[in-house]
Design an enzyme around this catalytic site. Structure first.
Site, PDB file in Angstrom:
ATOM      1  N   GLU A 230      13.020  30.478 -21.376  1.00 36.11           N
ATOM      2  CA  GLU A 230      14.030  31.126 -20.517  1.00 36.11           C
ATOM      3  C   GLU A 230      15.228  31.387 -21.419  1.00 36.11           C
ATOM      4  OE1 GLU A 230      12.751  31.548 -17.607  1.00 36.11           O
ATOM      5  OE2 GLU A 230      11.180  30.048 -17.827  1.00 36.11           O
ATOM      6  N   CYS A 264      23.563  32.945 -18.063  1.00 43.87           N
ATOM      7  CA  CYS A 264      22.597  33.860 -18.673  1.00 43.87           C
ATOM      8  C   CYS A 264      22.528  35.167 -17.904  1.00 43.87           C
ATOM      9  CB  CYS A 264      21.226  33.215 -18.728  1.00 43.87           C
ATOM     10  SG  CYS A 264      20.655  32.651 -17.132  1.00 43.87           S
TER      11      CYS A 264
END
Ligand code: NAD
Ligand code: SIN
Length: 471
Positions: A230, A264
């Site tokens: 991720e 993110c």
């Protein structure tokens, strides 16, 4: 890391928060290997109960946990509280996800036999965590991994080890055997050693694309190990054909500057219709001028705290200067109000037409602005990145959203909502350099266990009807 001790500092004050010895990856993996089979052999109901106890332990310790997260990351108390709430909520979501994604199923089978689909844990999984959500993100791997019957060796970010240690203590207090949840203290060197340890069966990573790509290379000749990456994003938000510029500005501010831009899914690039450019930028500029940047416990509560440390603040300042040198037009400079502390004021810079704009994730409160004259150009601009995590459109026109949804290259595509604030109850991941097609959150169950299909009959019965000579 040459020292044998890791020290964690509070970004807002510079005070030492926590110190501990750096661990040894091989030792932690060996202990986890000794424990995982016993944990895997427990009934699922037992592991679910243990995870529910974990949620209760976190509930009981919530105030201390909130305070620690706020101190170690610098994020405001209100935001640290939402992180703790998300840690608690993860348990029920993961139990549902386990049932939906990896439950036992009976399938049709020939000749009176039965066919079963079941899932098995991998064994020992390494979890590497980032600093921006030091509890929520590793927990998003660890809870599903433990539920599925794996043991876990968790290495928190070297910038937030105290939160990592607190989290591990909560699993153990809930009854997860200590050998099945290991804490490895350290930095990149310990992360590398853990990734290379032959005793792990897989690695679940949340962090930067730079590290993720290095791990991808390191695992290239290890197809037998599961690797879930991720990574970051260079996320666009488009504002087009909307009459309510105040709301558009709120959504842009939330997308770009929540957690001081250290998400993110934060919007890094604002793409604006040319006719809306002047009024939107003016509205945004006014709103950003009202943002309170302060230490986590301040009253009134700040909107955002500092970035994680002075090195990161220095790098962001350099990146902002580099954009200026390339011809970027500052709308709001990246000011650093307190000398020697990593507080940054939210910045905006117009980079329209910049020839060699770097496609990098600036993990902080910097928003790049691009003016576009038609919608196809705006979509092309949005997709002009090797990342593909999150993208949002602010517009009142459904037909534009249809075009945007069809053409935007990202794992999260939102309409009149921020780029960030992803739901744990949905899959979470991106394409391109944002991940390796192993989305987390609700789909984390998929990479925590592997499917085993069994064709089964109580007694052996078989005959060959074709292709045998009489005999
Ligand atoms: P990072 O990549 O620097 O570190 C992440 C973890 O990997 C840390 O535990 C670190 O010690 C370890 N590590 C670093 N180098 C390593 C190496 N060579 N080998 C093995 N381990 C290594 O990331 P960060 O700066 O802590 O976190 C911020 C980044 O995380 C941003 O890029 C952000 O976009 C990303 N992020 C992604 C998600 C997501 O779910 N997609 C969520 C949050 C943050
Ligand atoms: C993150 O994981 O960094 C952000 C999650 C979100 O806010 O969408």
């Amino acid at each position: 890391m040459a020292d044998i001790e890791l020290i964690s500092y509070e970004p807002a004050t510079g005070a030492i928060l926590w110190r501990n010895l750096i661990g040894d990856a091989a030792e932690e993996v060996a202990i986890a290997r000794s424990g995982w089979a016993g944990w895997a052999a427990r009934p699922l109901a037992f592991r679910i109960e243990t995870m529910r106890r974990f949620a209760n332990v976190v509930r009981q310790r919530a105030d201390a946990f909130v305070d620690l997260i706020a101190r170690e990351t610098g994020k405001p108390l209100w935001e640290a509280r939402t992180e703790v709430d998300t840690v608690i909520a993860k348990v029920d979501i993961s139990v549902t996800a386990y049932a939906e994604r990896t439950a036992q199923r009976r399938l049709d089978a020939p000749m009176g036999s039965r066919m079963a689909l079941r899932h098995k844990p991998h064994g020992v999984l390494a979890v590497l965590g980032p600093y921006n959500f030091p509890a929520h993100l590793p927990n998003g791997h660890i809870v599903p991994a433990l539920l599925a019957g794996n043991a876990v060796v968790f290495k928190p970010s070297e910038k937030t080890p105290a939160v990592g240690a607190f989290l591990v203590d909560c699993y153990r207090a809930a009854g997860v055997p200590p050998e099945c949840i290991r804490l490895l203290i350290g930095g990149p060197a310990q992360g590398k050693a853990l990734a290379a340890d032959p005793g792990i069966d897989g690695l679940l990573f949340t962090g930067s694309a730079t590290t993720g790509l290095a791990l991808n290379r390191a695992f290239a000749d290890k197809p037998e190990k599961i690797l879930a990456l991720e990574m970051g994003g260079n996320n666009p938000i488009i504002v087009w054909d909307t009459p309510d510029l105040h709301t558009a500005a709120v959504l842009v501010v939330q997308s770009a500057f929540t957690t001081a831009g250290q998400r993110c899914t934060a919007a890094r690039r604002l793409i604006v219709q040319d006719r809306l450019y002047d009024p939107l930028i003016e509205t945004l500029d006014r709103m950003i001028g009202r943002i309170i940047v302060g230490e986590p416990h301040a009253d009134p509560a700040p909107f955002m705290g500092p970035v994680i440390d002075n090195d990161v603040a220095d790098q962001l300042t350099e990146s902002f200067l580099a954009l200026l040198m390339k011809g970027g037009r500052p709308i709001r400079h990246l000011e650093r109000p307190i000398e020697g502390r990593p507080f940054l004021m939210p910045a905006m810079i117009d980079v329209t037409g910049m020839a060699d704009r770097p496609d990098v994730e600036l993990f902080g409160p910097i928003l790049q602005v691009i003016k576009a004259s038609d919608f196809d150009e705006a979509i092309a601009e949005a997709n002009d990145t090797r990342y593909g995590l999150s993208a949002a459109l602010i517009s009142q026109t459904p037909a534009l959203y249809d075009r945007f949804w069809s053409n935007a290259r990202a794992g999260i595509v939102n309409w009149n909502r921020p780029t960030n604030g992803a739901s744990s109850a949905a899959p979470f991941g991106g394409i391109g350099w944002s991940g390796n097609h192993r989305p987390s959150a609700f789909y984390a169950a998929d990479y925590c266990a592997y499917p085993v299909v069994s064709n089964e009959a109580e007694s052996a019965r078989a005959s060959i009807g074709i292709g045998l000579r009489d005999g």
